[in-house]
Design a protein around this motif. Sequence first.
Motif, PDB file in Angstrom:
ATOM      1  N   GLU A  72      27.044 -22.135  -9.415  1.00  0.00           N
ATOM      2  CA  GLU A  72      25.877 -22.527 -10.186  1.00  0.00           C
ATOM      3  C   GLU A  72      24.603 -22.128  -9.440  1.00  0.00           C
ATOM      4  OE1 GLU A  72      27.116 -26.342  -7.921  1.00  0.00           O
ATOM      5  OE2 GLU A  72      28.078 -24.626  -8.906  1.00  0.00           O
ATOM      6  N   SER A  73      23.593 -21.755 -10.191  1.00  0.00           N
ATOM      7  CA  SER A  73      22.326 -21.346  -9.588  1.00  0.00           C
ATOM      8  C   SER A  73      21.704 -22.527  -8.853  1.00  0.00           C
ATOM      9  CB  SER A  73      21.375 -20.841 -10.676  1.00  0.00           C
ATOM     10  OG  SER A  73      20.129 -20.508 -10.120  1.00  0.00           O
ATOM     11  N   GLN A  74      21.213 -22.261  -7.671  1.00  0.00           N
ATOM     12  CA  GLN A  74      20.629 -23.341  -6.881  1.00  0.00           C
ATOM     13  C   GLN A  74      19.523 -22.783  -6.006  1.00  0.00           C
ATOM     14  OE1 GLN A  74      23.496 -25.881  -4.907  1.00  0.00           O
ATOM     15  NE2 GLN A  74      22.058 -26.399  -3.283  1.00  0.00           N
ATOM     16  N   ASP A  75      18.369 -23.447  -6.007  1.00  0.00           N
ATOM     17  CA  ASP A  75      17.268 -23.025  -5.162  1.00  0.00           C
ATOM     18  C   ASP A  75      17.615 -23.267  -3.704  1.00  0.00           C
ATOM     19  OD1 ASP A  75      15.759 -22.319  -7.386  1.00  0.00           O
ATOM     20  OD2 ASP A  75      14.801 -24.301  -7.511  1.00  0.00           O
ATOM     21  N   VAL A  76      17.025 -22.454  -2.841  1.00  0.00           N
ATOM     22  CA  VAL A  76      17.211 -22.650  -1.404  1.00  0.00           C
ATOM     23  C   VAL A  76      16.481 -23.928  -1.006  1.00  0.00           C
ATOM     24  CG1 VAL A  76      16.811 -21.697   0.892  1.00  0.00           C
ATOM     25  CG2 VAL A  76      17.355 -20.165  -1.025  1.00  0.00           C
ATOM     26  N   PRO A  77      17.179 -24.909  -0.420  1.00  0.00           N
ATOM     27  CA  PRO A  77      16.519 -26.165  -0.049  1.00  0.00           C
ATOM     28  C   PRO A  77      15.509 -25.949   1.071  1.00  0.00           C
ATOM     29  CG  PRO A  77      18.800 -26.138   0.709  1.00  0.00           C
ATOM     30  CD  PRO A  77      18.628 -24.919  -0.129  1.00  0.00           C
ATOM     31  N   ILE A  78      14.485 -26.785   1.089  1.00  0.00           N
ATOM     32  CA  ILE A  78      13.392 -26.631   2.046  1.00  0.00           C
ATOM     33  C   ILE A  78      13.877 -26.748   3.480  1.00  0.00           C
ATOM     34  CG2 ILE A  78      12.725 -29.073   1.967  1.00  0.00           C
ATOM     35  CD1 ILE A  78      10.288 -26.089   2.119  1.00  0.00           C
ATOM     36  N   MET A 123      25.020 -19.283  -2.186  1.00  0.00           N
ATOM     37  CA  MET A 123      25.595 -20.627  -2.343  1.00  0.00           C
ATOM     38  C   MET A 123      24.556 -21.708  -2.009  1.00  0.00           C
ATOM     39  SD  MET A 123      29.281 -19.721  -0.605  1.00  0.00           S
ATOM     40  CE  MET A 123      30.192 -21.157  -1.171  1.00  0.00           C
ATOM     41  N   GLY A 124      23.304 -21.436  -2.347  1.00  0.00           N
ATOM     42  CA  GLY A 124      22.226 -22.391  -2.110  1.00  0.00           C
ATOM     43  C   GLY A 124      21.643 -22.270  -0.723  1.00  0.00           C
ATOM     44  N   SER A 125      22.342 -22.831   0.272  1.00  0.00           N
ATOM     45  CA  SER A 125      21.745 -22.970   1.599  1.00  0.00           C
ATOM     46  C   SER A 125      22.414 -22.146   2.696  1.00  0.00           C
ATOM     47  CB  SER A 125      21.776 -24.452   2.019  1.00  0.00           C
ATOM     48  OG  SER A 125      23.110 -24.922   2.121  1.00  0.00           O
TER      49      SER A 125
END
Length: 258
Positions: A179-185, A247-249
Motif C-alpha cells: 500500500e502507498s505510504q508516505d515516508v515518515p518524518i 515500503m514506507g520507511s
Amino acid sequence: MNLQTLPGLFISHGSPMLALNPEQVGPALQRLSSNLPTPKAIVVMSAHWESQALEVNTGIRPETWHDFRGFPPALYEIRYPAPGDPQLAEDILKRLSDAGFDAHANNSRPRDHGVWMPLLHMFPNADIPVVEISLPMHMSAEQIYQIGQALSVLREQQVLLIGSGSITHNLSELSWHGESQDVPIWASTFRNYVVQKLSHQDYEAVLDWNSIPYVQRNHPTLEHFAPLFFAMGTGKRFNIVHSSFTMGSLGMDIYRFD
C-alpha cells in the motif's frame, strides 16, 4: 589519483525481494557498476554476518545462502557462484593484524543475501572474486571505521570495498503489503541528518550514532547501520549515488566514498 582506484561504497540492500523486483535501486546499482573500472576483487562487510570475533571468509567458492524465510520459491533458486579469493583474504587478515585487530580466518561461511543480492544487480556474471568480512558487534563505531581505514589502500589495487546494510531499518514499521505510504518524518529526518553530516565531512557526528535524531526508531538494532562506518573509513570524499525509500520507511540509499 590513479584512474584505476575504485571507491568505497555503502549499499542499502533492502528486502530479499530486491533480487526479483529491482524497483529503483536495481537499475541504480547497474548504472553504478557500469561507470566503474572492472574490479579485480570485491570485499563486502554485510549486516548479516554479525560475529563476536572479526572474521574473514577464506573459502574458495562459498555457497549462496538464502538466509531468510517466507519468500517466493523463485528467490531460493537464485545462486551467485562468484569465486572466493583466499590470497586476498590472507592479505586482508595481515592488514587487519598490522592495524591492531585480532582477525580470524573462516573458510566455511556461506554468502548471505547482504553480499549476493546487490552484486546480482552490479555484476550479474558472478565472475569477480568476492571476500566477505564479518561485522563484529562488540566493536565501537570508531573501531569499525578503522577497519575500513585499514583496508582502504586496497582501492588502489582495483579492489571494490562495500559496506552492505541499510540507511534505515525498522522491520516492525514497514508497509509490507504494497500500500502507498508516505515516508515518515522520523525516517527522513534521520537520513537527512546523516547525509548532511557526511556532506560536510563531519564523520565524527555520524560515528557518534547515539546522538543522531530518531536513531532508535530507525535502527532498533545497529547491524544494518554499522556497515556505513566501515564504508566511511574507506574514503573522505562523500557522494550520493542513489536515494529513495521503499515500503514506507525502508531507506535504499547508496553512498560513494573516494
